[in-house]
Design an enzyme around this catalytic site. Structure first.
Site, short mmCIF file in Angstrom:
data_model
loop_
_atom_site.label_atom_id
_atom_site.label_comp_id
_atom_site.label_asym_id
_atom_site.label_seq_id
_atom_site.Cartn_x
_atom_site.Cartn_y
_atom_site.Cartn_z
N GLU A 32 16.22 2.02 -5.87
CA GLU A 32 15.24 1.05 -5.37
C GLU A 32 15.98 -0.14 -4.78
O GLU A 32 16.86 -0.70 -5.42
CB GLU A 32 14.31 0.61 -6.50
N LYS A 36 12.50 -5.25 -8.25
CA LYS A 36 11.70 -4.63 -9.32
C LYS A 36 11.19 -3.27 -8.90
O LYS A 36 10.88 -3.04 -7.72
CB LYS A 36 10.52 -5.54 -9.67
N GLY A 38 8.38 -0.25 -8.68
CA GLY A 38 6.91 -0.22 -8.56
C GLY A 38 6.39 -0.11 -7.14
O GLY A 38 5.27 0.34 -6.93
N GLY A 39 7.19 -0.53 -6.14
CA GLY A 39 6.81 -0.31 -4.74
C GLY A 39 5.67 -1.19 -4.25
O GLY A 39 5.26 -2.15 -4.91
N THR A 40 5.19 -0.84 -3.07
CA THR A 40 4.11 -1.58 -2.40
C THR A 40 2.88 -1.67 -3.29
O THR A 40 2.28 -2.73 -3.47
CB THR A 40 3.71 -0.84 -1.10
N GLY A 269 -2.54 -1.22 10.23
CA GLY A 269 -1.95 0.07 9.84
C GLY A 269 -0.57 -0.11 9.24
O GLY A 269 -0.05 -1.23 9.18
N ASP A 309 3.69 7.68 1.50
CA ASP A 309 3.34 7.06 2.79
C ASP A 309 4.21 7.50 3.96
O ASP A 309 3.84 7.30 5.11
CB ASP A 309 3.41 5.53 2.67
N ALA A 318 -1.97 5.70 -2.90
CA ALA A 318 -1.07 5.82 -4.04
C ALA A 318 -1.22 7.16 -4.75
O ALA A 318 -0.23 7.80 -5.12
CB ALA A 318 -1.36 4.68 -5.02
N HIS A 443 -28.48 8.34 -19.09
CA HIS A 443 -29.42 7.36 -18.55
C HIS A 443 -29.37 6.07 -19.35
O HIS A 443 -29.33 6.13 -20.58
CB HIS A 443 -30.83 7.93 -18.61
C1 LIG Z 1 -2.88 -4.37 0.54
C2 LIG Z 1 -2.81 -2.91 0.15
C3 LIG Z 1 -3.70 -2.42 -0.78
C4 LIG Z 1 -3.65 -1.09 -1.16
N1 LIG Z 1 -4.56 -0.62 -2.07
C5 LIG Z 1 -4.54 0.67 -2.43
C6 LIG Z 1 -5.45 1.17 -3.40
O1 LIG Z 1 -6.27 0.44 -3.95
N2 LIG Z 1 -5.38 2.48 -3.74
C7 LIG Z 1 -4.46 3.32 -3.16
O2 LIG Z 1 -4.45 4.51 -3.50
N3 LIG Z 1 -3.58 2.87 -2.24
C8 LIG Z 1 -3.60 1.58 -1.87
N4 LIG Z 1 -2.68 1.12 -0.96
C9 LIG Z 1 -1.69 2.06 -0.42
C10 LIG Z 1 -0.56 2.26 -1.42
O3 LIG Z 1 0.02 1.02 -1.71
C11 LIG Z 1 0.47 3.21 -0.85
O4 LIG Z 1 -0.16 4.39 -0.42
C12 LIG Z 1 1.51 3.56 -1.89
O5 LIG Z 1 2.19 2.42 -2.33
C13 LIG Z 1 2.53 4.56 -1.33
O6 LIG Z 1 3.43 4.87 -2.31
P1 LIG Z 1 4.91 5.36 -1.96
O7 LIG Z 1 5.50 5.74 -3.27
O8 LIG Z 1 4.86 6.36 -0.88
O9 LIG Z 1 5.66 4.09 -1.34
P2 LIG Z 1 5.75 2.55 -1.71
O10 LIG Z 1 4.81 2.14 -2.76
O11 LIG Z 1 5.71 1.84 -0.42
O12 LIG Z 1 7.19 2.42 -2.34
C14 LIG Z 1 8.35 2.67 -1.60
C15 LIG Z 1 9.52 2.03 -2.29
O13 LIG Z 1 10.72 2.47 -1.67
C16 LIG Z 1 11.63 1.38 -1.57
N5 LIG Z 1 12.58 1.70 -0.50
C17 LIG Z 1 12.32 1.86 0.82
N6 LIG Z 1 13.42 2.21 1.50
C18 LIG Z 1 14.42 2.30 0.57
C19 LIG Z 1 15.80 2.64 0.64
N7 LIG Z 1 16.36 3.03 1.79
N8 LIG Z 1 16.52 2.60 -0.50
C20 LIG Z 1 15.96 2.24 -1.68
N9 LIG Z 1 14.65 1.93 -1.80
C21 LIG Z 1 13.89 1.98 -0.70
C22 LIG Z 1 10.74 0.20 -1.28
O14 LIG Z 1 11.39 -1.02 -1.61
C23 LIG Z 1 9.54 0.50 -2.19
O15 LIG Z 1 9.70 -0.06 -3.47
C24 LIG Z 1 -2.68 -0.23 -0.59
C25 LIG Z 1 -1.76 -0.72 0.34
C26 LIG Z 1 -1.82 -2.05 0.69
C27 LIG Z 1 -0.81 -2.57 1.67
#
Ligand SMILES: Cc1cc2nc3c(=O)[nH]c(=O)nc-3n(C[C@H](O)[C@H](O)[C@H](O)COP(=O)(O)OP(=O)(O)OC[C@H]3O[C@@H](n4cnc5c(N)ncnc54)[C@H](O)[C@@H]3O)c2cc1C
Length: 464
Positions: A32, A36, A38-40, A269, A309, A318, A443
């Protein structure tokens, strides 16, 4: 000893895949780049937005407490405290993800990962560069907000989902570009906090991936609650004027208008994070930046998988990332693989009223040549909705006429994003309209509206 699996990215895709790999006994590392895990989703997506949406719900109750016979003397919103609560929830869960890595013997590695030839991952950090040897790789690098050409986000005026979550004062006015899930959720939050919101969408309707009737209902409720909604609107010449932003907008009727706002949220997007991770020189195939995978989440490069994503052709959600992670790890561990079924992915949008949907919209079902029967039931006729004081919306079932196959279910209304789970479960277990007609719903619940919509497919709803 090489790793069995190195996962790049710790969002819901990456960290869930890591847990499952640990459960299967694979020697696993997760890389990562951010401080921290946990991602987006956890830090700037699903969780903080839903925390704010919950506060907006509570605030709404206080504003209308009189209707329930509760008198509140001048309730007020302490926005820094609202943000503090949101941050606490995020931190708690980030610690939870760290704990899950430990429990499942997954090694977290901090730094930016790049593919460096077969079975080699280079990780760069302030501490230096290291190379991990691995039999398999999962790319779970996620996405970031797309920007219009020439436009740059800043901490104050032109915002993405990241900066907007750090505002400490509620803005008086806000323009939002894009009325997909992210745009409408922030519109719903800030409108209820008292911001004058203008929602601009280039396409003819808001939440354009939803059934057309769902879009129409959300637009109706949004307008009624004071949000200015402009569909078919094109914004250009966006200027940061210091204290705010101006946009030249061509409206659907061809008229041009200069719109001013304190803040602009760009929600047009999400761009996959596939640049600069070493894909050039591999057999990984890209489609406009997204990674092509087969039903086992395998890319064109042996031993390299992609989930979440970054993947082409599946919605950026997610729970999609998580389930694709389960598929990839099952394949790596030699366990039975059940591919993700595109038609059984629930969509959830946490506006007020909330949206939940699965499967084909009515228009998609008809376009695919199905003989369609539609059942619809309004929350207006549901007693639980009356108790909650929340009558907007409906449940709509799209079914195949001949055998009652359920093609899609579309809900807009109180907790629509929770109610959809029942429809997903019945579709997953291949139940029909009749299965749902004979399923007993407690109900008074909102779920009765779901049952009634299935009755309505054959004109047999009781309460309308
Ligand atoms: C405002 C908002 C609200 C949302 N609400 C919802 C919701 O309610 N329900 C839902 O299902 N989805 C929701 N989403 C979408 C959801 O956040 C994403 O679909 C989800 O986070 C995708 O997960 P992921 O594991 O593919 O990537 P991410 O969660 O984006 O995690 C990717 C991780 O990879 C790391 N990374 C990237 N490149 C590298 C690298 N080269 N080396 C090391 N680490 C790297 C990043 O730092 C990040 O921590 C929302 C999105 C946004 C923006």
């Amino acid at each position: 000893m090489p790793y069995d699996l190195v996962i790049i990215g710790s969002g819901p895709g990456g960290y869930s895949a890591a847990v499952r790999a640990g459960q299967y006994g694979l020697k696993t590392a997760i890389v990562e780049k951010d401080a921290k895990l946990g991602g987006t989703c956890l830090h700037v997506g699903c969780i903080p937005t839903k925390a704010l949406l919950h506060t907006a719900d509570v605030w709404e109750y206080f504003k209308h407490a009189d209707e329930e016979g509760i008198h509140c003397e001048k309730p007020s919103l302490d926005y820094p405290k609202v943000i503090e609560r949101k941050n606490k929830i995020v931190s708690k869960h980030a610690k939870g993800v760290e704990g899950l890595m430990k429990k499942n013997k997954v090694e977290p590695v901090r730094g930016y990962a790049t593919l460096k030839g077969k079975g080699r991952i280079e990780v760069r950090s302030e501490q230096g560069t290291q190379t991990l040897e691995t039999k398999n790789v999962i790319i779970a690098t996620g996405s970031e907000a797309r920007m219009l050409p020439g436009l740059k986000p800043d901490a104050d005026t032109i915002l993405t989902n990241i900066e907007i979550l750090n505002l400490t004062v509620i803005p008086k006015t806000m323009a939002i570009l894009g009325a997909g899930a992210v745009g409408v959720e922030f519109a719903s939050i800030f409108n209820r906090f008292g911001t004058q919101v203008t929602l601009l969408e280039m396409l003819p309707r808001i939440v354009p991936v939803e059934d057309e009737e769902v879009s129409k209902e959300l637009e109706r409720v949004f307008r009624k609650s004071g949000i200015r909604v402009e569909t078919g609107a094109k914004a250009e010449d966006i200027q940061n004027t210091g204290g705010g932003v101006t946009l030249k907008v061509t409206l659907a009727n061809g008229k041009q208008e200069h719109i001013q706002a304190e803040k602009l949220l760009v929600a047009i997007g999400r761009k996959p994070n596939t640049d600069g991770i070493g894909l050039e020189g591999t057999a990984v195939q890209l489609d406009r930046g997204f990674i092509n995978v087969n039903e086992r989440q395998q890319t064109g490069e042996p031993g390299v998988y992609a989930i979440g994503d970054v993947v082409a052709g599946t919605p950026q959600l997610a729970h999609v990332a998580t389930m694709q992670g389960m598929v990839a790890v099952a394949d790596i561990a030699g366990k039975p693989v059940k591919p993700v079924n595109r038609n059984r992915i629930p969509g959830a949008t946490y506006t007020e009223p909330g949206i939940g949907s699965v499967g084909l919209t009515e228009a998609q079902a008809r376009a695919q040549g199905h003989k369609v029967r539609v059942g619809k039931f309004p929350f207006m006729a549901n007693s639980r909705a009356s108790i909650l004081g929340n009558h907007a919306g409906f449940v709509k079932v799209v079914a195949e006429e001949e055998y009652g196959e359920i093609l899609g279910v579309h809900i807009i209304g109180p907790s629509g994003f929770e109610l959809i789970s029942e429809a997903v479960a019945v579709m997953e277990s291949e139940g029909t309209v009749e299965t749902m007609m004979s399923t007993i719903h407690a109900h008074p619940t909102l779920y009765e509206a779901v049952g009634e919509a299935f009755n309505a497919v054959y004109g047999l709803a009781i309460n309308v």
